[in-house]
Motif scaffolding. Structure first.
Motif, PDB file in Angstrom:
ATOM      1  N   LEU A 153      36.957  56.984  39.517  1.00  0.00           N
ATOM      2  CA  LEU A 153      38.471  56.041  38.662  1.00  0.00           C
ATOM      3  C   LEU A 153      39.543  55.266  38.287  1.00  0.00           C
ATOM      4  CD1 LEU A 153      37.961  55.533  35.379  1.00  0.00           C
ATOM      5  CD2 LEU A 153      39.269  58.780  34.919  1.00  0.00           C
ATOM      6  N   MET A 154      40.030  56.547  39.455  1.00  0.00           N
ATOM      7  CA  MET A 154      41.399  55.699  40.362  1.00  0.00           C
ATOM      8  C   MET A 154      41.566  54.419  40.605  1.00  0.00           C
ATOM      9  SD  MET A 154      42.940  55.619  42.857  1.00  0.00           S
ATOM     10  CE  MET A 154      42.135  56.781  44.818  1.00  0.00           C
ATOM     11  N   MET A 155      40.360  53.937  41.204  1.00  0.00           N
ATOM     12  CA  MET A 155      40.369  52.547  41.954  1.00  0.00           C
ATOM     13  C   MET A 155      39.776  51.351  40.800  1.00  0.00           C
ATOM     14  SD  MET A 155      38.415  53.427  45.433  1.00  0.00           S
ATOM     15  CE  MET A 155      37.133  55.011  44.688  1.00  0.00           C
ATOM     16  N   THR A 156      39.910  52.199  39.626  1.00  0.00           N
ATOM     17  CA  THR A 156      38.953  50.950  38.151  1.00  0.00           C
ATOM     18  C   THR A 156      40.558  51.099  38.004  1.00  0.00           C
ATOM     19  OG1 THR A 156      38.812  52.867  36.612  1.00  0.00           O
ATOM     20  CG2 THR A 156      36.868  52.002  37.905  1.00  0.00           C
ATOM     21  N   MET A 157      41.474  51.025  38.262  1.00  0.00           N
ATOM     22  CA  MET A 157      43.165  50.108  38.016  1.00  0.00           C
ATOM     23  C   MET A 157      43.238  50.003  39.052  1.00  0.00           C
ATOM     24  SD  MET A 157      43.677  52.965  34.909  1.00  0.00           S
ATOM     25  CE  MET A 157      42.273  52.669  34.971  1.00  0.00           C
ATOM     26  N   MET A 158      43.207  49.255  39.821  1.00  0.00           N
ATOM     27  CA  MET A 158      43.264  47.962  40.077  1.00  0.00           C
ATOM     28  C   MET A 158      44.030  47.072  39.823  1.00  0.00           C
ATOM     29  SD  MET A 158      43.804  48.661  43.931  1.00  0.00           S
ATOM     30  CE  MET A 158      43.133  46.533  44.515  1.00  0.00           C
ATOM     31  N   ALA A 159      43.446  46.178  38.561  1.00  0.00           N
ATOM     32  CA  ALA A 159      43.858  45.363  37.952  1.00  0.00           C
ATOM     33  C   ALA A 159      43.482  45.332  37.048  1.00  0.00           C
ATOM     34  CB  ALA A 159      42.989  44.242  38.770  1.00  0.00           C
ATOM     35  N   ASP A 160      44.338  44.897  36.215  1.00  0.00           N
ATOM     36  CA  ASP A 160      44.651  44.608  34.455  1.00  0.00           C
ATOM     37  C   ASP A 160      43.470  43.497  33.967  1.00  0.00           C
ATOM     38  OD1 ASP A 160      45.129  43.826  31.984  1.00  0.00           O
ATOM     39  OD2 ASP A 160      46.955  45.471  31.980  1.00  0.00           O
ATOM     40  N   ASP A 161      42.602  44.801  32.906  1.00  0.00           N
ATOM     41  CA  ASP A 161      41.491  44.232  32.258  1.00  0.00           C
ATOM     42  C   ASP A 161      41.353  42.636  32.093  1.00  0.00           C
ATOM     43  OD1 ASP A 161      39.866  46.519  32.790  1.00  0.00           O
ATOM     44  OD2 ASP A 161      39.840  47.233  30.981  1.00  0.00           O
ATOM     45  N   LYS A 162      43.277  42.634  31.796  1.00  0.00           N
ATOM     46  CA  LYS A 162      42.853  41.237  30.805  1.00  0.00           C
ATOM     47  C   LYS A 162      42.593  39.786  32.159  1.00  0.00           C
ATOM     48  CE  LYS A 162      46.893  42.067  29.710  1.00  0.00           C
ATOM     49  NZ  LYS A 162      48.956  42.308  29.678  1.00  0.00           N
ATOM     50  N   ALA A 163      42.771  40.550  33.835  1.00  0.00           N
ATOM     51  CA  ALA A 163      42.286  39.591  34.505  1.00  0.00           C
ATOM     52  C   ALA A 163      41.087  38.976  34.878  1.00  0.00           C
ATOM     53  CB  ALA A 163      42.971  40.045  36.192  1.00  0.00           C
ATOM     54  N   PHE A 164      40.334  39.838  34.254  1.00  0.00           N
ATOM     55  CA  PHE A 164      39.024  39.912  33.940  1.00  0.00           C
ATOM     56  C   PHE A 164      38.769  38.677  32.557  1.00  0.00           C
ATOM     57  CE2 PHE A 164      38.846  43.075  36.140  1.00  0.00           C
ATOM     58  CZ  PHE A 164      38.952  42.911  38.136  1.00  0.00           C
ATOM     59  N   TYR A 165      39.004  39.076  31.896  1.00  0.00           N
ATOM     60  CA  TYR A 165      39.035  37.699  30.368  1.00  0.00           C
ATOM     61  C   TYR A 165      38.991  36.775  30.583  1.00  0.00           C
ATOM     62  CZ  TYR A 165      39.294  41.333  27.377  1.00  0.00           C
ATOM     63  OH  TYR A 165      39.131  43.195  27.224  1.00  0.00           O
ATOM     64  N   PRO A 166      38.003  35.630  30.168  1.00  0.00           N
ATOM     65  CA  PRO A 166      38.034  34.400  30.275  1.00  0.00           C
ATOM     66  C   PRO A 166      39.492  33.914  29.497  1.00  0.00           C
ATOM     67  CG  PRO A 166      36.134  35.394  29.555  1.00  0.00           C
ATOM     68  CD  PRO A 166      36.486  35.982  29.352  1.00  0.00           C
ATOM     69  N   THR A 167      40.059  33.013  30.806  1.00  0.00           N
ATOM     70  CA  THR A 167      41.576  32.181  30.304  1.00  0.00           C
ATOM     71  C   THR A 167      41.478  31.197  28.795  1.00  0.00           C
ATOM     72  OG1 THR A 167      40.921  30.212  30.847  1.00  0.00           O
ATOM     73  CG2 THR A 167      42.107  32.532  32.613  1.00  0.00           C
ATOM     74  N   ASP A 168      40.667  30.942  28.307  1.00  0.00           N
ATOM     75  CA  ASP A 168      40.902  30.462  26.951  1.00  0.00           C
ATOM     76  C   ASP A 168      39.863  31.172  25.210  1.00  0.00           C
ATOM     77  OD1 ASP A 168      38.206  31.237  27.548  1.00  0.00           O
ATOM     78  OD2 ASP A 168      36.765  29.600  26.732  1.00  0.00           O
ATOM     79  N   ASP A 169      40.215  32.559  26.255  1.00  0.00           N
ATOM     80  CA  ASP A 169      40.098  33.856  24.986  1.00  0.00           C
ATOM     81  C   ASP A 169      41.464  34.081  24.460  1.00  0.00           C
ATOM     82  OD1 ASP A 169      37.355  33.792  24.679  1.00  0.00           O
ATOM     83  OD2 ASP A 169      36.896  35.482  26.081  1.00  0.00           O
ATOM     84  N   LEU A 170      42.632  33.702  25.953  1.00  0.00           N
ATOM     85  CA  LEU A 170      44.197  34.783  25.630  1.00  0.00           C
ATOM     86  C   LEU A 170      45.041  33.679  25.319  1.00  0.00           C
ATOM     87  CD1 LEU A 170      43.506  37.616  28.273  1.00  0.00           C
ATOM     88  CD2 LEU A 170      43.268  38.024  25.303  1.00  0.00           C
ATOM     89  N   LYS A 229      48.591  37.564  34.925  1.00  0.00           N
ATOM     90  CA  LYS A 229      48.700  35.840  36.137  1.00  0.00           C
ATOM     91  C   LYS A 229      48.657  36.719  37.789  1.00  0.00           C
ATOM     92  CE  LYS A 229      49.697  31.707  33.970  1.00  0.00           C
ATOM     93  NZ  LYS A 229      50.771  30.618  34.021  1.00  0.00           N
ATOM     94  N   GLU A 230      49.735  37.729  37.860  1.00  0.00           N
ATOM     95  CA  GLU A 230      49.595  38.145  38.964  1.00  0.00           C
ATOM     96  C   GLU A 230      48.791  39.414  38.650  1.00  0.00           C
ATOM     97  OE1 GLU A 230      51.164  39.059  42.372  1.00  0.00           O
ATOM     98  OE2 GLU A 230      52.123  37.855  41.317  1.00  0.00           O
ATOM     99  N   HIS A 231      48.283  39.794  38.350  1.00  0.00           N
ATOM    100  CA  HIS A 231      47.131  40.703  38.723  1.00  0.00           C
ATOM    101  C   HIS A 231      45.313  40.081  39.217  1.00  0.00           C
ATOM    102  CE1 HIS A 231      49.239  44.284  36.581  1.00  0.00           C
ATOM    103  NE2 HIS A 231      48.174  44.857  37.403  1.00  0.00           N
ATOM    104  N   ARG A 232      45.196  38.371  38.247  1.00  0.00           N
ATOM    105  CA  ARG A 232      44.218  37.812  38.581  1.00  0.00           C
ATOM    106  C   ARG A 232      44.594  37.738  40.390  1.00  0.00           C
ATOM    107  NH1 ARG A 232      40.408  34.924  36.180  1.00  0.00           N
ATOM    108  NH2 ARG A 232      41.349  35.698  34.338  1.00  0.00           N
ATOM    109  N   LYS A 233      45.769  36.805  40.664  1.00  0.00           N
ATOM    110  CA  LYS A 233      45.790  36.767  42.295  1.00  0.00           C
ATOM    111  C   LYS A 233      45.553  38.003  42.192  1.00  0.00           C
ATOM    112  CE  LYS A 233      50.023  35.228  44.446  1.00  0.00           C
ATOM    113  NZ  LYS A 233      51.086  35.227  44.253  1.00  0.00           N
ATOM    114  N   ARG A 234      45.698  39.011  42.625  1.00  0.00           N
ATOM    115  CA  ARG A 234      45.731  40.423  43.215  1.00  0.00           C
ATOM    116  C   ARG A 234      44.400  40.645  42.856  1.00  0.00           C
ATOM    117  NH1 ARG A 234      48.198  45.566  41.075  1.00  0.00           N
ATOM    118  NH2 ARG A 234      47.157  47.223  43.252  1.00  0.00           N
ATOM    119  N   VAL A 235      43.380  40.218  42.453  1.00  0.00           N
ATOM    120  CA  VAL A 235      42.542  40.769  42.674  1.00  0.00           C
ATOM    121  C   VAL A 235      41.562  39.777  43.252  1.00  0.00           C
ATOM    122  CG1 VAL A 235      39.558  40.306  40.779  1.00  0.00           C
ATOM    123  CG2 VAL A 235      42.039  41.854  40.401  1.00  0.00           C
ATOM    124  N   LEU A 236      41.860  38.908  43.239  1.00  0.00           N
ATOM    125  CA  LEU A 236      40.714  37.516  44.079  1.00  0.00           C
ATOM    126  C   LEU A 236      41.391  37.287  45.523  1.00  0.00           C
ATOM    127  CD1 LEU A 236      41.379  33.905  41.444  1.00  0.00           C
ATOM    128  CD2 LEU A 236      39.635  36.071  41.921  1.00  0.00           C
TER     129      LEU A 236
END
Length: 268
Positions: free
Chosen positions: A227-244, A251-258
């Protein structure tokens, strides 16, 4: 009422619960001894927060990202764990005993086919890198190795990435942003409510190590680690950009995930 004094519960059953949860765990105190959980200021995620999470309800949202956390067992009685979180909802935990890395990778691939996760975070320390390699060989998408022994992204506040991710989990549960209602796993609750933390002299937060937990006769928090590892990135990093709105995209979390896509086994 204490189960240890009851004729309805056998000593073998009590011994099983003692080994499963740990004699000093909140779960053992509540379920076996009939006592309230200890109010310990050093508890990372207090037991009553976990109970609140089991009663917390979120309406299903198709846009919530599915995130996998995979903890790879190393030896003995430990089980490997595949945990599934969909946005703010914990929806599935699967514990697998005595499986090798290839077999575990097949289980992860099968669950990925069912769930289509946006990210599969795998404990890559030790045997875990074998699971990562096998999933990459199978061309499973969105596989990210996680080495929690690496430096934290916020080194002024945390020693290691492990400390940082556990603290993020604490904050999420404390702020009622994570529900266990669909998967009120007592083993998970026992694990995460038994972990302690401290603030060191340098002001950094340090989460209790597995070695220190073993010294307290506590089992390895395999489900908690997943469960702890699922905290690696904020969920917002995975939403389609046109939905937010642009200002809400992390952006920082998205960059970190990629960036984890570019890691190879030599860097882990």
């Amino acid at each position: 009422w204490s189960a240890e004094e009851s004729d309805l519960i056998t000593p073998d059953q009590i011994a099983y619960l003692r080994e499963k949860y740990g004699e000093t765990s909140s779960q053992y105190r509540v379920s076996v001894l009939g006592e309230p959980p200890e109010m310990d200021d050093g508890s990372l995620i207090p037991y009553d927060w976990c109970m609140d999470a089991t009663n917390l309800q979120f309406a299903p949202n198709d846009k919530d990202p599915v995130i996998f956390g995979v903890d790879v067992a190393r030896h003995g009685k430990d089980a490997s764990v595949i945990l599934v979180r969909k946005g703010p909802r914990l929806v599935e935990i699967q514990a697998l005993k005595i499986v090798d890395t290839v077999e575990l990778a097949r289980w992860v691939a099968m669950r990925a086919t069912d769930w289509n996760p946006k990210a599969i975070y795998i404990d890559s320390v030790g045997l875990g890198i074998g699971v990562v390699d096998e999933l990459n060989r199978q061309s499973i998408a969105n596989v990210y190795p996680v080495n929690v022994s690496r430096a934290a992204s916020n080194p002024r506040k945390f020693h290691l990435l492990r400390d940082e991710l556990w603290w993020k989990l604490r904050e999420r549960i404390q702020s009622s942003k994570l529900s266990f209602a669909e998967c009120p796993d007592q083993g998970l609750i026992s694990e995460i409510s038994s972990i302690k933390y401290e603030v060191r002299d340098n002001g950094k937060i340090k989460i209790e190590s597995k070695s220190d937990m073993r010294n307290r006769n506590m089992p390895s928090p395999n489900k908690g680690d997943a469960l702890m590892m699922t905290m690696m990135a904020d969920d917002k990093a995975f939403y389609p950009t046109d939905d937010l709105p642009p200002e809400e995209i992390d952006k920082e979390h998205r960059k970190r995930v990629l960036s984890y896509k570019r890691l190879n086994w030599l860097e882990v």
